[in-house]
Design an enzyme around this catalytic site. Structure first.
Site, mmCIF file in Angstrom:
data_model
loop_
_atom_site.group_PDB
_atom_site.id
_atom_site.type_symbol
_atom_site.label_atom_id
_atom_site.label_comp_id
_atom_site.label_asym_id
_atom_site.label_seq_id
_atom_site.Cartn_x
_atom_site.Cartn_y
_atom_site.Cartn_z
ATOM 1 N N LYS A 50 0.918 -1.124 -0.029
ATOM 2 C CA LYS A 50 0.086 0.145 0.114
ATOM 3 C C LYS A 50 0.728 1.236 -0.165
ATOM 4 C CE LYS A 50 -1.715 3.103 2.911
ATOM 5 N NZ LYS A 50 -1.870 4.304 1.789
ATOM 6 N N GLU A 84 8.743 16.134 16.004
ATOM 7 C CA GLU A 84 8.960 16.206 14.640
ATOM 8 C C GLU A 84 8.019 17.360 13.913
ATOM 9 O OE1 GLU A 84 7.977 12.798 11.952
ATOM 10 O OE2 GLU A 84 10.027 12.813 11.286
ATOM 11 N N CYS A 132 13.284 11.962 6.604
ATOM 12 C CA CYS A 132 13.279 11.359 8.031
ATOM 13 C C CYS A 132 14.255 11.681 8.700
ATOM 14 C CB CYS A 132 12.893 9.972 7.925
ATOM 15 S SG CYS A 132 13.965 8.973 6.614
ATOM 16 N N GLU A 150 10.052 1.724 10.591
ATOM 17 C CA GLU A 150 10.848 2.903 10.416
ATOM 18 C C GLU A 150 9.915 4.254 10.506
ATOM 19 O OE1 GLU A 150 14.030 2.473 10.551
ATOM 20 O OE2 GLU A 150 13.966 0.271 10.038
ATOM 21 N N GLY A 179 2.744 4.327 13.065
ATOM 22 C CA GLY A 179 3.522 3.029 13.449
ATOM 23 C C GLY A 179 3.225 2.340 14.966
ATOM 24 N N GLY A 192 6.551 5.461 8.270
ATOM 25 C CA GLY A 192 5.775 6.601 8.234
ATOM 26 C C GLY A 192 6.002 7.136 9.770
ATOM 27 N N SER A 193 4.830 7.793 10.157
ATOM 28 C CA SER A 193 5.048 8.590 11.283
ATOM 29 C C SER A 193 5.128 7.653 12.681
ATOM 30 C CB SER A 193 4.090 9.561 11.605
ATOM 31 O OG SER A 193 2.571 8.967 11.391
ATOM 32 N N THR A 196 2.996 8.009 15.163
ATOM 33 C CA THR A 196 1.802 7.766 15.595
ATOM 34 C C THR A 196 1.039 6.757 14.870
ATOM 35 O OG1 THR A 196 1.701 10.020 15.850
ATOM 36 C CG2 THR A 196 -0.453 9.013 15.999
HETATM 37 P P1 NAD Z 1 1.953 8.454 7.838
HETATM 38 O O1 NAD Z 1 2.300 7.824 8.984
HETATM 39 O O2 NAD Z 1 0.826 9.387 7.855
HETATM 40 O O3 NAD Z 1 1.478 7.405 6.687
HETATM 41 C C1 NAD Z 1 2.634 6.185 6.363
HETATM 42 C C2 NAD Z 1 1.663 5.269 5.536
HETATM 43 O O4 NAD Z 1 0.736 4.808 6.543
HETATM 44 C C3 NAD Z 1 0.853 5.807 4.477
HETATM 45 O O5 NAD Z 1 0.863 4.764 3.434
HETATM 46 C C4 NAD Z 1 -0.467 5.766 5.307
HETATM 47 O O6 NAD Z 1 -1.611 5.763 4.074
HETATM 48 C C5 NAD Z 1 -0.266 4.436 6.079
HETATM 49 N N1 NAD Z 1 -1.462 4.469 7.083
HETATM 50 C C6 NAD Z 1 -2.064 5.646 7.914
HETATM 51 N N2 NAD Z 1 -2.887 5.223 8.645
HETATM 52 C C7 NAD Z 1 -2.655 3.966 8.873
HETATM 53 C C8 NAD Z 1 -3.143 2.752 9.727
HETATM 54 N N3 NAD Z 1 -4.130 3.446 10.802
HETATM 55 N N4 NAD Z 1 -2.804 1.611 9.533
HETATM 56 C C9 NAD Z 1 -1.868 1.274 8.616
HETATM 57 N N5 NAD Z 1 -1.266 2.009 7.726
HETATM 58 C C10 NAD Z 1 -1.589 3.356 7.964
HETATM 59 O O7 NAD Z 1 3.562 8.974 7.243
HETATM 60 P P2 NAD Z 1 3.740 10.149 6.202
HETATM 61 O O8 NAD Z 1 3.202 11.464 6.493
HETATM 62 O O9 NAD Z 1 3.245 9.407 4.999
HETATM 63 O O10 NAD Z 1 5.258 10.106 6.175
HETATM 64 C C11 NAD Z 1 6.011 10.740 7.105
HETATM 65 C C12 NAD Z 1 6.595 10.485 8.230
HETATM 66 O O11 NAD Z 1 7.500 8.946 7.676
HETATM 67 C C13 NAD Z 1 7.469 11.053 8.987
HETATM 68 O O12 NAD Z 1 7.148 10.896 10.479
HETATM 69 C C14 NAD Z 1 8.951 10.551 8.698
HETATM 70 O O13 NAD Z 1 9.758 10.576 9.735
HETATM 71 C C15 NAD Z 1 8.511 9.235 8.540
HETATM 72 N N6 NAD Z 1 9.637 8.653 7.936
HETATM 73 C C16 NAD Z 1 10.417 7.478 8.357
HETATM 74 C C17 NAD Z 1 11.546 7.046 7.711
HETATM 75 C C18 NAD Z 1 12.452 6.122 8.458
HETATM 76 O O14 NAD Z 1 13.211 5.247 7.704
HETATM 77 N N7 NAD Z 1 12.610 6.097 9.832
HETATM 78 C C19 NAD Z 1 11.493 7.178 6.266
HETATM 79 C C20 NAD Z 1 10.697 8.037 5.506
HETATM 80 C C21 NAD Z 1 9.756 8.739 6.422
#
Ligand code: NAD
Length: 493
Positions: free
Chosen positions: A172, A382, A281, A247, A230, A225-226, A228
């Site tokens: 996804k 962040e 990130c 991550e 994660g 992703g974030s 929250t």
């Molecule tokens: P996000 O958490 O909003 O979304 C990430 C993914 O999760 C998206 O595909 C989203 O649709 C999906 N998602 C949302 N709610 C969900 C749920 N309840 N269950 C399962 N999946 C769900 O993050 P974002 O805004 O897309 O990305 C930015 C964040 O990602 C920042 O916090 C950044 O630091 C982090 N990030 C971390 C790394 C790393 O390797 N540590 C790398 C890149 C980005």
């Protein structure tokens, strides 16, 4: 252009699904739509992935790797076109978009080479006429959930080790950046990847992401992703006894000591803080500076940041592109207002840019705060935008303490010319990645990538460590003695 789900090797049209627009953050142009899939598309994708996995796992790993080589060549052929599309949907400047596509190429080649290694271990048995070894076995179907900020790199960090190890994939992508997923799917098709080996389902996180995490046939979840989101994924995945690799967010710092080469530190900070409009990130969000060089560094930083051109990243003269959407713009602005209210000293920027064409996109001015309290909201949370907080310290010990005193642990950096300080710092900085005399960004794909504390849960993307995410260890004992031999008993009688 209307993007479709890619399931079982087919582009699935489904008029019953609602759609959502995909917008270019640089100018508000609608690039296309994606379907808002439901649980049933995830179920179909999981079914196809499970069916495909049985035969995919039996393809010898060096032959699975041949597909990755083919994918690498196709990525290379299409590098410029992919980079342009990436800039249009995500906003990062074209030079960085090219670099991101290159990361995908590097990852394909690196993991393809793993097809001829995938090392296990052979060890002597404690019993005679008995052979012992351990091998890496695929887990089954991998569920990948990815963010928008590195739409091609992060997908390849996850999909390629999963595939070479014999797993199939349900992926996804982020709703903000589906075109990279579409382009990758086309490349997988052209490379002849068997149907069902990679399946792509577009849709909202709470619906499609949750359905992936809950699905009983998807045994490993790899999420970026974030923090929250994660945490939610970890909670639900834990309930279903899944392996979950996370991550997540960062609050990365550059430390500048009194003996640092300030020219170098300046370049490192500008690149790490304002590249990708601060939406990496690993972006530098804090500058922890020794009091003796603080004034000079902040003056020079402000002068240099004033020169950064902001605009549409397709123009090669632009250094800082838009942020991803209106919500991100508002979030960044919200933190800037908090910073001002809490007494941080705004040296530059701090505003949404709306002059001329910029009004059609989502642009935030490169922003520098100084005299920021290390424990303030500005210095702790962040922000994910082009905003840095300068924090003054008096010693290396204090710099390390400030660096470590946040809930995240992704990347840190130290500028110093003193080998003793550098070695002490690399040992004590509690992040998953440490840079010396370089900014906080610039990971290479053959090293592990990930963070400590609120950034991760102990797994790593990239490098050899990624294979640990997508494989199980299987221990195999071959007894050729022709009789029952009992370990721990017959050899200690
Ligand atoms: P996000 O958490 O909003 O979304 C990430 C993914 O999760 C998206 O595909 C989203 O649709 C999906 N998602 C949302 N709610 C969900 C749920 N309840 N269950 C399962 N999946 C769900 O993050 P974002 O805004 O897309 O990305 C930015 C964040 O990602 C920042 O916090 C950044 O630091 C982090 N990030 C971390 C790394 C790393 O390797 N540590 C790398 C890149 C980005």
């Amino acid at each position: 252009m209307e993007l479709l789900n890619f399931i079982g090797g087919e582009w699935i049209e489904d008029a019953s699904l609602q759609t959502m627009p995909v917008i270019n953050p640089a100018n508000g142009e609608q690039l296309g739509t994606i379907p808002l899939s439901t649980k049933s598309q995830v179920e179909l994708a999981a079914k196809k992935a499970k069916e495909a996995q049985r035969s995919w796992a039996l393809v010898p790993a060096p032959k699975r790797a041949d597909y990755l080589y083919e994918i690498a060549f196709k990525l290379k052929e299409k590098k410029e076109q992919l980079a342009q599309t990436l800039t249009k949907e995500m906003g990062k400047v074209i030079e960085e978009a090219r670099g991101e596509v290159q990361e995908g190429i590097d990852m394909a080649l690196y993991m393809a080479a793993e097809g001829r290694r995938l090392f296990g271990e052979t060890v002597p048995s404690e019993l005679p006429n008995k052979f012992a070894m351990s091998v890496r076995a695929p887990i089954g179907v991998a569920g990948l959930i990815t963010p928008w900020n590195f739409p091609i790199a992060i997908a390849t960090w996850k999909a390629f080790p999963a595939l070479v190890a014999g797993n199939t994939v349900v992926w996804k992508p982020s709703n903000e950046t589906p075109f990279m997923a579409y382009e990758l799917a086309k490349i997988f098709e052209e490379a002849g990847l068997p149907p069902g080996v990679v399946n792509i389902v577009f849709g909202s996180g709470p619906t499609v992401g949750t359905a992936i995490v809950e699905h009983p046939d998807i045994r490993i979840i790899s999420f970026t992703g974030s923090t929250t989101t994660g945490s939610k994924v970890a909670e639900l995945g834990g309930k279903h006894l899944k392996k979950v690799s996370l991550e997540m967010g960062g609050k990365n710092a550059v430390i500048v000591m009194d003996d640092a080469n300030l020219d170098l530190a300046l370049e490192g900070i500008l690149w790490s803080a304002f590249g990708t409009a601060g939406q990496r990130c690993t972006a530098c969000s804090r500058v922890i500076v020794h009091k003796d060089v603080k004034q000079e560094l902040e003056q020079r930083l402000v002068e240099a940041a004033k020169q950064l051109t902001v605009g549409n990243g397709l123009d090669p003269a632009i250094k800082v592109g838009p942020v991803i959407n209106k919500a991100a713009l508002e979030k960044i602005n919200h933190y800037v207002q908090i910073g001002k209210q809490q007494g941080a000293n705004l040296l530059l920027g701090g505003e949404i840019l709306t002059d001329g064409d910029l009004a059609n996109g989502h642009y935030f001015a490169p922003t520098i705060f100084t005299d920021v309290e290390a424990t303030s909201i500005l210095a702790q949370e962040e922000i994910f935008g082009p905003v840095i907080s300068i924090i003054e310290v008096s010693s290396l010990e204090e710099a390390i303490e400030v660096n470590n005193n946040v809930k995240f642990g992704l990347s840190s950096s130290i500028f110093s010319q003193d080998v003793n300080k550098i070695f002490k710092a690399q040992q004590l900085l509690d992040t998953g990645i440490v840079y010396v005399n370089a900014g906080t960004t610039g990971a290479e794909i053959h090293l592990p990538f990930g963070g400590t504390k609120g950034t991760g849960n102990g797994h790593r993307d990239s490098g050899q460590a990624a294979l640990d995410v997508y494989t199980e260890w299987k221990s195999i004992y071959v007894d050729y003695s022709g009789k029952l031999q009992r370990a721990q008993i017959d050899n200690n009688a």
